[in-house]
Write a protein that holds these residues in place. Structure first.
Motif, PDB file in Angstrom:
ATOM      1  N   GLU A 142      33.697  46.078  35.284  1.00  0.00           N
ATOM      2  CA  GLU A 142      32.926  46.525  34.138  1.00  0.00           C
ATOM      3  C   GLU A 142      34.130  46.107  32.768  1.00  0.00           C
ATOM      4  O   GLU A 142      33.526  45.713  32.101  1.00  0.00           O
ATOM      5  CB  GLU A 142      32.131  47.674  34.018  1.00  0.00           C
ATOM      6  CG  GLU A 142      30.960  47.645  34.966  1.00  0.00           C
ATOM      7  CD  GLU A 142      30.236  49.175  34.770  1.00  0.00           C
ATOM      8  OE1 GLU A 142      30.962  50.079  34.104  1.00  0.00           O
ATOM      9  OE2 GLU A 142      29.351  49.363  35.431  1.00  0.00           O
ATOM     10  N   LEU A 143      34.996  46.724  33.071  1.00  0.00           N
ATOM     11  CA  LEU A 143      36.069  46.686  32.064  1.00  0.00           C
ATOM     12  C   LEU A 143      36.388  45.078  32.059  1.00  0.00           C
ATOM     13  O   LEU A 143      36.726  44.829  30.863  1.00  0.00           O
ATOM     14  CB  LEU A 143      37.381  47.372  32.580  1.00  0.00           C
ATOM     15  CG  LEU A 143      37.706  49.134  32.433  1.00  0.00           C
ATOM     16  CD1 LEU A 143      38.994  49.568  32.940  1.00  0.00           C
ATOM     17  CD2 LEU A 143      37.018  49.377  31.151  1.00  0.00           C
ATOM     18  N   VAL A 144      36.680  44.441  33.031  1.00  0.00           N
ATOM     19  CA  VAL A 144      37.142  43.213  33.038  1.00  0.00           C
ATOM     20  C   VAL A 144      36.025  42.287  32.201  1.00  0.00           C
ATOM     21  O   VAL A 144      36.338  41.360  31.330  1.00  0.00           O
ATOM     22  CB  VAL A 144      37.415  42.642  34.366  1.00  0.00           C
ATOM     23  CG1 VAL A 144      37.516  41.004  34.369  1.00  0.00           C
ATOM     24  CG2 VAL A 144      38.469  43.029  34.982  1.00  0.00           C
ATOM     25  N   ALA A 145      34.784  42.511  32.811  1.00  0.00           N
ATOM     26  CA  ALA A 145      33.502  41.904  32.009  1.00  0.00           C
ATOM     27  C   ALA A 145      33.490  42.015  30.521  1.00  0.00           C
ATOM     28  O   ALA A 145      33.000  41.233  29.798  1.00  0.00           O
ATOM     29  CB  ALA A 145      32.166  42.059  32.905  1.00  0.00           C
ATOM     30  N   ALA A 146      34.068  43.406  30.153  1.00  0.00           N
ATOM     31  CA  ALA A 146      33.881  43.538  28.762  1.00  0.00           C
ATOM     32  C   ALA A 146      34.831  42.904  27.921  1.00  0.00           C
ATOM     33  O   ALA A 146      34.785  42.910  26.685  1.00  0.00           O
ATOM     34  CB  ALA A 146      33.563  45.007  28.535  1.00  0.00           C
ATOM     35  N   GLY A 147      35.962  42.549  28.705  1.00  0.00           N
ATOM     36  CA  GLY A 147      37.050  42.089  27.917  1.00  0.00           C
ATOM     37  C   GLY A 147      38.233  43.065  27.682  1.00  0.00           C
ATOM     38  O   GLY A 147      39.186  42.930  26.968  1.00  0.00           O
TER      39      GLY A 147
END
Length: 238
Positions: A146-151
């Motif tokens: 989720e952190l990665v997907a949010a940038g």
């Protein structure tokens, strides 16, 4: 699922190799990407394609704790970094800015420069499409994906705030089902979630604590009485 070409680097690639200190006149990702891996491969920033991967040896990202290193890699278009091991601060900085990384000794040793690879971060599966080989890495837990997907961490928190989420320091968040099965206990991220829950539960003692440690220290009178008793015991022995 991400697919791209592999760019090979060796062991102990430090942050000054990833982005030279002389180039830290700006923190703008668009500027930093122009000098990514400049001292290791002067052609990297000009030749890397969006979606490609960096594959390296041990201790990738060692050296200073500058966030410019993972920022420059992500800005250059790299989908992720696969290495035998990572420096701890680089590991944390990477996820903070939204760059996924995977540890896999087999993939690190087996993948060669130019190989086309496909990576599933959710399962930890790494496929070398050029060689027809497959490797495994520790899958990324859902909250890290989720952190990665949010940038990155900041964007992730902004999204939560915008959605009306509230933060309670006394609660670890949404209730999780109790883990009973051994397979569930070994699920990636399960132990991390359990430790976080325990750390916020006042009824759970700290692992380094003891009930005895909570006792009040003896008073001066008690210490004096104890000393006199020790002296009496010594005289009796003589």
């Amino acid at each position: 699922m991400e697919k791209g070409k592999a760019w090979r680097f060796g062991d102990d690639v430090d942050t000054d190799v990833i982005i030279p200190a002389r180039r830290l006149t700006s923190s703008d990702p668009e500027v930093l990407k122009e000098y990514c891996m400049e001292d290791a491969d002067p052609q990297f920033a000009k030749s890397v394609s969006k979606g490609d991967f960096i594959v390296a040896g041990s201790n990738f990202g060692c050296g200073s704790s500058r966030e410019h290193a993972p920022i420059s890699i992500k800005a250059a278009g790299v989908s992720g970094v696969i290495a035998k091991s990572f420096a701890r601060i680089f590991f944390r900085n990477s996820f903070n800015i939204g760059l996924p990384i995977l540890e896999s000794a087999e993939a690190s040793e087996g993948i060669e420069a130019g190989d086309e690879i496909e990576v599933d971060f959710a399962s930890g599966t790494i496929k070398d499409l050029t060689k027809g080989a497959e490797y495994s890495a520790q899958p990324l837990p859902e909250f890290m994906r989720e952190l990665v997907a949010a940038g990155g961490l900041i964007n992730h928190v902004k999204k939560l705030i915008a959605s009306g989420a509230t933060f309670d320091s006394s609660s670890p968040g949404e209730a999780k089902p109790e883990v009973e099965e051994e397979e569930e206990q070994n699920e990636p991220g399960a132990r991390m979630i359990a430790l976080e829950k325990e750390s916020r539960d006042p009824s759970v003692a700290a692992p380094w604590g003891d009930d005895e440690d909570d006792a009040s220290p003896p008073s001066a009178e008690e210490e004096l009485e104890a000393g006199e008793e020790d002296e009496d015991d010594e005289e009796e022995e003589d």
